[in-house]
Design an enzyme around this catalytic site. Structure first.
Site, PDB file in Angstrom:
ATOM      1  CG  ASN A 117      -2.052  -1.159   1.114  1.00 18.10           C
ATOM      2  OD1 ASN A 117      -1.963  -1.976   0.245  1.00 18.10           O
ATOM      3  ND2 ASN A 117      -2.510  -1.261   2.266  1.00 18.10           N
ATOM      4  CG  HIS A 163     -20.062  37.157 -29.945  1.00 17.16           C
ATOM      5  ND1 HIS A 163     -20.466  36.948 -29.192  1.00 17.16           N
ATOM      6  CD2 HIS A 163     -19.564  38.606 -29.548  1.00 17.16           C
ATOM      7  CE1 HIS A 163     -20.817  37.670 -27.865  1.00 17.16           C
ATOM      8  NE2 HIS A 163     -20.028  38.727 -28.390  1.00 17.16           N
ATOM      9  CB  SER A 290     -10.458  12.541 -48.758  1.00 19.41           C
ATOM     10  OG  SER A 290     -11.439  11.863 -49.300  1.00 19.41           O
ATOM     11  CE  LYS A 296     -12.396  16.649 -47.751  1.00 16.60           C
ATOM     12  NZ  LYS A 296     -13.170  17.605 -46.665  1.00 16.60           N
ATOM     13  CD  GLU A 303     -10.262  17.076 -38.772  1.00 13.65           C
ATOM     14  OE1 GLU A 303     -11.686  17.130 -38.875  1.00 13.65           O
ATOM     15  OE2 GLU A 303      -9.553  16.841 -39.535  1.00 13.65           O
TER      16      GLU A 303
END
Ligand code: ARG
Length: 470
Positions: A117, A163, A290, A296, A303
């Site tokens: 422990n 924003h 891709s 792409k 990500e």
């Protein structure tokens, strides 16, 4: 002589008369993940043995045998020759069993005045301390990469957003340095967590302390568990020492905050890289294509970093929930602290490493950034400030500028493209020097307060950061 630790059903004593099923063995074992603590386990054992020898609890010969055995075990583990056994449950019992196999009776004396422990609590703290140090270095590397990138862009104009609407122009350097501030605080947090992690549970034994005349301070000192003044740092309550894992929660909280910073940066990189913004390009090696759309180039690394942030925050929730129902002192629940902690460390380290490399190599499309700032009337506040300088109250100036923006919008031009005569119809105080205020460069240069985006300010911030990190 058969080694008592060889059979898990007898790992503790002859009390157990029935062997464990394979499923229960697998369920209760931790060796296949906690073996990564082996160096800390051996370091802790050597410090404990040295102290036992010094206190006359074991003989000098026993100590020498333990040291010799541990040296061989280290070599075996390093070379991959060490045989980890599921039957021996965890890293602690695996190493102890091998020690006894190698050096006999001295190996059996090592566990005097100790329990798994206090041993495991010590191991995790020692291991985490080393990882925190590595993370500290990686945070420095990342900050340096951002600072170097910033140094090339103190005049590069980026629309600053609130924003996600164009608000006021800032320099790209100023934006990058915002993250340097965040990562600097992350490093401070890590250093703070390190102080509380670097305290010694060993000597608490199972939960109540021990009757042997241990010198816990000596063990702490030999493990480097000392404060800045060199004073030994020892956990002062045995129940607390063996059972709390707040240092692990605290570390994972600090790691989560750091990952959240990375995740915000990732989100920005992803947005900036999209065709609609076209502000930056990541180096090809951080993107993937891709399988169906040949055009792409996807920002996979940011990500994934954004995604892995969820995983680390999840580990924090896991650890906190793990602790919440546990009565004092040690409970086996605590064995579940390791996988989330290990994965947090691995994820954070990889992410910091990859970001330091990636941020050093981004290509900036300054023209696209500037054009975006122009499109969004980013200098509207500057026109209001200009009118305030001419004596208008700010609220009235605000209203005047709203009319000017409306007109410019209808004409499809920037405020700076309105003729002086048109501008003067909104307020007679407007003179030809308004165009300086309406330029993006003028707007930047005007924000020269401490912490502002003026190129001069940002240069001195860069200098401050460089001095801080050398
Ligand atoms: N593998 C255990 C853990 O990770 C070590 C401590 C075991 N102690 C015990 N009393 N069963 O927590």
């Amino acid at each position: 002589m058969t080694n008592q630790l060889d059979k898990k059903s007898q790992a503790w004593s002859a009390l157990f008369s029935e062997p464990m099923s394979e499923l229960v063995k697998r369920y209760t074992s931790s060796v296949f993940f906690d073996k990564r603590l082996w160096q800390a386990d051996i370091a802790g054992s050597l410090a404990h043995a040295d102290m036992l020898g010094h206190q006359g609890i074991i003989s000098a010969q026993d100590l020498a045998d333990i040291q010799r055995g541990m040296a061989q075990i280290s070599a075996e583990i390093e070379s991959g020759a060490f045989e980890w056994k599921l039957d021996l449950e965890d890293v602690h019992l695996n190493i102890e069993a091998r020690l006894t196999q190698l050096v006999g009776i001295a190996g059996k004396r090592l566990h005097t005045g100790r329990s798994r422990n206090d041993q495991v609590a010590t191991d995790v703290r020692l291991w985490l301390r080393g990882e925190i140090d590595l993370i500290g270095e990686l945070l420095v590397e990342l900050q340096k990469a951002l600072i170097e990138a910033a140094s090339e862009h103190t005049e590069t104009i980026l629309p600053g957003f609130t924003h996600l609407q164009v608000a006021q122009p800032v320099s790209f350097a100023h934006h990058l340095l915002a993250y340097v501030e965040m990562f600097a605080r992350d490093a401070e947090r890590m250093a703070d967590v390190r102080r509380r992690t670097n305290r010694l549970p060993l000597g608490s034994a199972a939960l109540a302390g021990t009757g042997y005349p241990l010198d816990r301070e000596r063990v702490a000192r030999s493990l480097g568990m000392v404060d800045a003044q060199g004073v030994a740092q020892v956990c002062h309550n045995s129940l607390d020492a063996v059972s709390d894992r707040d240092f692990a929660m605290e570390f994972t909280a600090a790691a989560s905050i750091c990952m959240v910073h990375i995740s915000r940066l990732s989100e920005e990189l992803i947005i900036w890289m999209s065709q609609n913004f076209g502000f930056i390009q990541l180096a090809d090696r951080f993107t993937t294509g891709s399988s169906i759309m040949p055009q792409k180039k996807n920002p996979d690394v940011p990500e994934l970093a954004r995604g892995k942030t969820g995983r680390v925050v999840g580990h924090l929730m896991g650890l906190i929930t793990l602790m919440k129902g546990q009565p004092l002192a040690y409970n086996k629940d605590n064995q579940e602290d390791k996988e989330p902690l290990f994965d947090t460390v691995d994820t954070l380290k990889d992410t910091l490493r990859i970001f330091a490399e990636m941020m050093g190599g981004i290509t900036v499309n300054a023209a696209a950034m500037e054009a975006a700032a122009r499109r969004g009337y980013a200098t509207a506040t500057d026109l209001a400030d200009y009118l305030v300088k001419k004596g208008l109250p700010f609220r009235d100036a605000h209203e005047v500028v709203a009319h000017a923006v409306k007109t410019a919008q209808a004409l499809g031009v920037d405020l700076s493209e309105l003729p002086l005569a048109t501008l003067q119809t909104f307020n007679a105080a407007i003179e030809v020097d308004v165009f300086e205020a309406l330029s993006l460069q003028g707007s930047l240069a005007a924000r020269n307060t401490l912490g502002g985006t003026a190129p001069q300010r940002v240069q001195s911030e860069i200098a401050r950061h460089r001095a801080r990190l050398t």
